[in-house]
Design an enzyme around this catalytic site. Structure first.
Site, PDB file in Angstrom:
ATOM      1  N   CYS A  68      -8.918  -0.751   2.525  1.00  0.00           N
ATOM      2  CA  CYS A  68      -8.306   0.517   2.123  1.00  0.00           C
ATOM      3  C   CYS A  68      -8.756   0.877   0.704  1.00  0.00           C
ATOM      4  CB  CYS A  68      -6.782   0.387   2.177  1.00  0.00           C
ATOM      5  SG  CYS A  68      -5.885   1.807   1.527  1.00  0.00           S
TER       6      CYS A  68
ATOM      7  N   CYS B 178       0.839  -1.203   0.000  1.00  0.00           N
ATOM      8  CA  CYS B 178       0.000   0.000   0.000  1.00  0.00           C
ATOM      9  C   CYS B 178       0.875   1.255   0.000  1.00  0.00           C
ATOM     10  CB  CYS B 178      -0.916   0.018   1.225  1.00  0.00           C
ATOM     11  SG  CYS B 178      -2.045   1.427   1.246  1.00  0.00           S
TER      12      CYS B 178
ATOM     13  N   CYS C  27      -5.182   0.835  -1.829  1.00  0.00           N
ATOM     14  CA  CYS C  27      -4.576  -0.413  -2.333  1.00  0.00           C
ATOM     15  C   CYS C  27      -5.609  -1.495  -2.631  1.00  0.00           C
ATOM     16  CB  CYS C  27      -3.527  -0.932  -1.357  1.00  0.00           C
ATOM     17  SG  CYS C  27      -4.182  -1.456   0.250  1.00  0.00           S
TER      18      CYS C  27
ATOM     19  N   CYS D 184       8.985 -26.180  -9.267  1.00  0.00           N
ATOM     20  CA  CYS D 184      10.297 -26.178  -8.612  1.00  0.00           C
ATOM     21  C   CYS D 184      10.207 -25.695  -7.171  1.00  0.00           C
ATOM     22  CB  CYS D 184      11.282 -25.324  -9.403  1.00  0.00           C
ATOM     23  SG  CYS D 184      10.763 -23.626  -9.664  1.00  0.00           S
TER      24      CYS D 184
END
Length: 359
Positions: A68, A41, A71, A318
């Protein structure tokens, strides 16, 4: 809510650093404002004593925090600002367009803003981006066997020299014959753990990596050089399939991927990757165990090198390779992402086992 003090200290440091590798790993609730945010954020960071950390957004909501507005923690993280999105949409509406200062004025965007934000997000300026899109159209003409002059004009280039220079800068040397260059497409896919870059042809995925992976640029250059490929910003149907499968994977609705892959490597490397793909969801192993599966228990170092050359994150898992002492080991996409992926797959495997027991 996370109560382990070591984790709290670690996450607060990553919050201060706006570390994108922790996207999806934790959320932070701010007591003084009553909101909760992502690790990245852009808002001013609160004091540690005013923070509470959560494993997911649901925990934060249940603790009475509201999302928020900056974000937007309830939606997938977007690395594109409104200005960048607006410009990308404008390019898609008219990819042949040659941009002038007055065009930016009409969108109420300053040219310097476009240049800076595109450089940050795509590693190229907006002009380079729009040229790349135009060159994508030109490349289709070349692949179809049409004359270069037609490709030049169809993509909006008035100057032959400008066409050649732009082609060389963005995509490599201009091909004299269409069969000499492989056309690949690239795009971004948003995931719960952050954005990923995907490169494909019309049928197979060639590369999938988190966009903040260290050395990603070198991977792309290596891919281009080994295949004599040109890479242009463009989405394909196989990318759409991959995006859907990734969403299902992160939501715990899919354990295996079906999207076709192109594996660029030696016979030994391909064998290592094949064995990785055969590992079960929820299973981890050390390099020596993987080497044994390949057929040479003494080839741990060679197996490790092959593992490191994997360019298909998640698809060739992996992240399931851990240290011989049981430690988490390294991971190009970030240790916290690796921890999350291992735990996520363990949870999926346990749920599947319970369903089979009940059946």
């Amino acid at each position: 809510m996370i109560k382990d003090q070591a984790k709290i200290d670690e996450y607060y440091t990553m919050l201060q650093n706006k570390n994108s590798q922790y996207e999806g790993i934790f959320f932070v609730g701010v007591k003084t404002t009553g909101i909760f945010c992502r690790p990245t954020c852009p808002a001013k960071k609160p004091l540690k004593e005013n923070c509470e950390f959560f494993h997911d957004a649901q925990e934060a909501l249940l603790a009475a925090y509201r999302p928020c507005k900056r974000c937007k923690p309830l939606t997938n993280q977007s690395y594109l600002s409104d200005d960048v999105r607006k410009l990308v949409e404008a390019v898609e509406k008219n990819p042949q367009k040659k941009w002038m200062d007055k065009d930016f004025d009409e969108l109420a965007i300053h040219p310097n803003t476009a240049r800076r934000q595109f450089k940050k997000n795509f590693g190229m300026t907006f002009i380079e981006y729009s040229r790349a899109r135009r060159l994508g159209l030109a490349f289709k003409e070349i692949r179809a066997g049409n004359p270069l002059i037609q490709a030049q004009l169809e993509s909006g280039f008035d100057s032959g020299n400008g066409f050649r220079d732009a082609f060389s800068k963005i995509m490599g040397e201009l091909p004299s014959k269409s069969k000499e260059v492989l056309a690949l497409s690239s795009s971004w896919i948003e995931t719960k753990l952050g954005a990923m870059l995907v490169i494909s042809d019309k049928e197979k995925i060639y590369l999938l990596e988190f966009v903040d992976r260290r050395g990603l640029e070198n991977e792309i250059v290596r891919l281009r050089k080994r295949l004599n490929a040109a890479i242009i910003p463009q989405r394909t149907k196989v990318m759409e399939q991959l995006e859907q499968e990734l969403w299902e994977y992160f939501e715990g609705k899919r354990m295996d991927f079906e999207v076709p892959l192109f594996r660029l490597g030696s016979d030994f490397e391909k064998e290592v990757w094949s064995q990785l793909q055969q590992t079960k969801v929820g299973e981890t192993m050390a390099y020596k165990q993987l080497a044994t599966r390949v057929g040479n228990s003494k080839a741990s170092r060679a197996v490790a090198n092959a593992n490191g050359k994997n360019q298909l994150a998640l698809l060739i898992p992996c992240h399931r390779i851990i240290a011989s002492d049981g430690g988490i080991g390294g991971y190009g996409g970030g240790i916290e992402r690796k921890k999350w992926l291992i735990q996520h797959e363990k949870t999926m495997a346990e749920k599947m086992a319970r369903k089979e027991d009940q059946a």
